[in-house]
Write a protein that holds these residues in place. Sequence first.
Motif, short mmCIF file in Angstrom:
data_model
loop_
_atom_site.label_atom_id
_atom_site.label_comp_id
_atom_site.label_asym_id
_atom_site.label_seq_id
_atom_site.Cartn_x
_atom_site.Cartn_y
_atom_site.Cartn_z
N MET A 125 0.84 -1.19 0.00
CA MET A 125 0.00 0.00 0.00
C MET A 125 0.88 1.25 0.00
N LYS A 126 0.48 2.27 -0.75
CA LYS A 126 1.19 3.54 -0.76
C LYS A 126 0.62 4.46 0.32
N LYS A 127 1.41 5.40 0.77
CA LYS A 127 0.93 6.34 1.79
C LYS A 127 -0.28 7.11 1.30
N GLU A 128 -0.36 7.33 -0.02
CA GLU A 128 -1.49 8.08 -0.59
C GLU A 128 -2.80 7.32 -0.44
N ASP A 129 -2.71 6.00 -0.19
CA ASP A 129 -3.93 5.21 -0.03
C ASP A 129 -4.57 5.38 1.34
N LEU A 130 -3.84 5.97 2.26
CA LEU A 130 -4.38 6.20 3.61
C LEU A 130 -5.23 7.47 3.62
N ARG A 131 -6.45 7.33 4.08
CA ARG A 131 -7.34 8.48 4.28
C ARG A 131 -7.48 8.66 5.79
N ILE A 132 -6.85 9.70 6.32
CA ILE A 132 -6.67 9.83 7.77
C ILE A 132 -7.58 10.90 8.36
N ILE A 133 -8.23 10.54 9.45
CA ILE A 133 -8.90 11.55 10.29
C ILE A 133 -8.02 11.71 11.53
N PHE A 134 -7.66 12.95 11.83
CA PHE A 134 -6.80 13.25 12.98
C PHE A 134 -7.66 13.81 14.11
N MET A 135 -7.39 13.35 15.33
CA MET A 135 -8.12 13.82 16.50
C MET A 135 -7.15 14.30 17.57
N GLY A 136 -7.33 15.54 18.03
CA GLY A 136 -6.47 16.09 19.06
C GLY A 136 -6.91 17.49 19.42
N THR A 137 -6.37 18.03 20.50
CA THR A 137 -6.79 19.36 20.95
C THR A 137 -5.63 20.30 21.27
N PRO A 138 -4.68 19.96 22.17
CA PRO A 138 -3.71 20.95 22.63
C PRO A 138 -2.51 21.09 21.70
#
Length: 321
Positions: free
Chosen positions: A1-14
């Motif tokens: 798998m290529k990195k472009e195949d990753l669809r990422i949701i990021f969760m964080g606050t500070p």
Amino acid sequence: MKKEDLRIIFMGTPEFAVETLKALVDNHYNVVAVVTQPDKPVGRHQNELQPSEVKKFALEHNLPVLQPVKMKDPEFVETLRSYHANLQVVVAFRMLPEVVWAMPEYGTFNVHAALLPQYRGAAPINWAVINGETETGVTTFFLDHDIDTGRIIMKKPFAIPDDANVEYVYDGLMHLGAEICLETLEAIAAADGKPESIPQEELVDLKAAPKIFKETCEINWHQPVKKVYDFVRGLSPYPGAWTTLRDADGRDTVLKIFRATKTTENAGVGVGTLRADRKHLYIACEDCWLQIDELQLAGKKRMDAPAFLNGMKEIEKYSAI
């Protein structure tokens, strides 16, 4: 798998989470959305709303931002699903319900600021320093039903010098967290979404890292100087370890201590006794004196010990309780 195949949701606050989100953006990962806490009311009348540091960064980089009040809210869950993410990355956020962490095909992993299974909880950096640890680190692990208990993907250690405070360790782990996140993503891509991971050890002497409150920060002088010294640096610069100074007439004032030096000089007096010379302030612990280097009286500015002593006469009439 290529990195472009990753669809990422990021969760964080500070701010701690921003460094990792920045690393994802700088390394051209496909971050399809960002989830963070709702804007926080600030100001005297609580009539201004302050966005999280993660939200500020996300908007600057044109990333969609979601700010749910409740993570199980059906409308939020459906919106999250609409981004068709196959992986979620969590850094310094809140506990997620299963409907959220189990949603993406490749799961959800967390970047935790400790070497799991030690220091599970909300304040791992503070407690590692408070407990006098000489090493901590960062861990990536897959989320499951319980807090910080999932299968470990990677660990990276970080040395804690004896004179380091929380700010030093926080900054170090913030950057190390970004590094381990990128390496974890590389491993996930290389393994077609199924990287090697191992269950956490079942240790008897687990050290917890619960949330810190004002009462947590009160200094107990009835312990060895090393313990008090570590407690001070484990809460510096924020929220700050504090004690109560009582004068000869029984009047109390709160004193915060931000920087101190442990001595080997036997106190030989009652715990909490104060003494001073021209440039130094000392408070007696159960064995030795703790030298107080930087402090703040309630309602006053933060200052060094000489400045404090210039304004405090007859210091021997006070005691720390």
